[in-house]
Motif scaffolding. Structure first.
Motif, PDB file in Angstrom:
ATOM      1  N   GLY A  60       0.733  -1.361   0.014  1.00  0.00           N
ATOM      2  CA  GLY A  60      -0.088  -0.008  -0.093  1.00  0.00           C
ATOM      3  C   GLY A  60       0.929   1.267  -0.181  1.00  0.00           C
ATOM      4  N   ALA A  61       1.954   1.192   0.692  1.00  0.00           N
ATOM      5  CA  ALA A  61       2.860   2.461   0.922  1.00  0.00           C
ATOM      6  C   ALA A  61       3.523   2.705  -0.435  1.00  0.00           C
ATOM      7  CB  ALA A  61       3.923   2.230   1.909  1.00  0.00           C
ATOM      8  N   ARG A  62       3.899   1.480  -0.992  1.00  0.00           N
ATOM      9  CA  ARG A  62       4.439   1.748  -2.405  1.00  0.00           C
ATOM     10  C   ARG A  62       3.609   1.950  -3.502  1.00  0.00           C
ATOM     11  NH1 ARG A  62       8.752  -2.236  -5.287  1.00  0.00           N
ATOM     12  NH2 ARG A  62       9.181  -1.081  -7.284  1.00  0.00           N
ATOM     13  N   ARG A  63       2.336   1.566  -3.430  1.00  0.00           N
ATOM     14  CA  ARG A  63       1.216   1.995  -4.559  1.00  0.00           C
ATOM     15  C   ARG A  63       0.931   3.454  -4.224  1.00  0.00           C
ATOM     16  NH1 ARG A  63      -3.567   2.939  -3.529  1.00  0.00           N
ATOM     17  NH2 ARG A  63      -3.633   1.826  -1.694  1.00  0.00           N
ATOM     18  N   GLU A  64       0.848   3.991  -3.052  1.00  0.00           N
ATOM     19  CA  GLU A  64       0.251   5.228  -2.841  1.00  0.00           C
ATOM     20  C   GLU A  64       1.300   6.238  -3.339  1.00  0.00           C
ATOM     21  OE1 GLU A  64      -2.326   6.864  -2.036  1.00  0.00           O
ATOM     22  OE2 GLU A  64      -3.599   5.154  -1.295  1.00  0.00           O
ATOM     23  N   THR A  65       2.853   5.858  -3.066  1.00  0.00           N
ATOM     24  CA  THR A  65       3.731   6.745  -3.427  1.00  0.00           C
ATOM     25  C   THR A  65       3.864   6.756  -4.702  1.00  0.00           C
ATOM     26  OG1 THR A  65       5.030   5.931  -1.231  1.00  0.00           O
ATOM     27  CG2 THR A  65       6.391   6.850  -3.153  1.00  0.00           C
ATOM     28  N   ALA A  66       3.757   5.529  -5.534  1.00  0.00           N
ATOM     29  CA  ALA A  66       3.787   5.915  -6.908  1.00  0.00           C
ATOM     30  C   ALA A  66       2.683   6.576  -7.712  1.00  0.00           C
ATOM     31  CB  ALA A  66       3.793   4.331  -7.677  1.00  0.00           C
ATOM     32  N   GLU A  67       1.422   6.272  -7.124  1.00  0.00           N
ATOM     33  CA  GLU A  67       0.302   7.549  -7.421  1.00  0.00           C
ATOM     34  C   GLU A  67       0.443   8.590  -7.217  1.00  0.00           C
ATOM     35  OE1 GLU A  67      -3.117   5.426  -5.685  1.00  0.00           O
ATOM     36  OE2 GLU A  67      -3.195   3.674  -6.723  1.00  0.00           O
ATOM     37  N   GLU A  68       0.852   8.890  -5.869  1.00  0.00           N
ATOM     38  CA  GLU A  68       0.698  10.283  -5.555  1.00  0.00           C
ATOM     39  C   GLU A  68       2.165  11.309  -5.999  1.00  0.00           C
ATOM     40  OE1 GLU A  68      -1.649  10.009  -1.416  1.00  0.00           O
ATOM     41  OE2 GLU A  68       0.512  10.315  -1.262  1.00  0.00           O
ATOM     42  N   ILE A  69       3.265  10.586  -5.854  1.00  0.00           N
ATOM     43  CA  ILE A  69       4.536  11.357  -6.512  1.00  0.00           C
ATOM     44  C   ILE A  69       4.940  10.935  -7.516  1.00  0.00           C
ATOM     45  CG2 ILE A  69       4.664  12.664  -4.219  1.00  0.00           C
ATOM     46  CD1 ILE A  69       6.791  10.608  -3.593  1.00  0.00           C
TER      47      ILE A  69
END
Length: 164
Positions: A60-69
């Motif tokens: 989740g942290a990796r997915r959110e990081t890829a999506e957000e930044i």
């Protein structure tokens, strides 16, 4: 126990939410924060763990990081886990992972998810309390202490060290 009994049992168990974020720094040790457009203030790249789809906190942290930044990078060790209670929602287990040190090229490659974010910046450790909400401030400072001390992860309850 029948399938129906088991489903009823599971439906009656307490609920817990999970969130996960990444702590990125530059070569001077400054912390990368992002400004969401859906609420006041600043946060770390991260968000809700989609556990219903089988996603883990790290995923989740990796997915959110890829999506957000726009940075899809393997995350380092877990730095902090924080049990965060509130009277207006179920508890949240917040996971904070080491995103590592971003060089100038990686920083230049940041692309904001315009649907959710207005801007990003790097801040000094001393500036963390001025930009981040109180609970997140405690989490980030604990994570920086873990990185400085070479130990970890930190176990927190509402941002404070867990007591036995």
């Amino acid at each position: 126990m029948t399938t129906t009994d088991y489903a009823t049992y599971i439906a009656g168990l307490p609920r817990v939410l999970a969130g996960a974020a990444a702590l990125f720094r530059d070569d001077r040790g400054r912390v990368l924060i992002v400004e969401p457009n859906y609420r006041e203030g600043w946060v770390l790249p991260g968000g809700t763990v989609e556990s219903d789809t089988g996603e883990t906190p790290r995923q989740g942290a990796r997915r959110e990081t890829a999506e957000e930044i726009g940075l899809d990078v393997p995350l380092g060790p877990l730095l902090v886990v924080d049990w965060v209670q509130s009277p207006v929602r179920p508890p949240i287990v917040a996971y904070l992972y080491d995103g590592g040190v971003l060089d100038e090229e990686r920083l230049a490659g940041i692309r904001l998810q315009e649907d959710e974010l207005l801007s990003w910046k790097l801040i000094e450790r001393s500036e963390v309390p001025a930009f981040l909400p109180a609970g997140l401030t405690l989490r980030v400072l604990a994570a920086l202490d873990v990185l400085d001390g070479g130990r970890g992860p930190a176990e927190l309850e509402n941002g404070l060290p867990a007591s036995g």
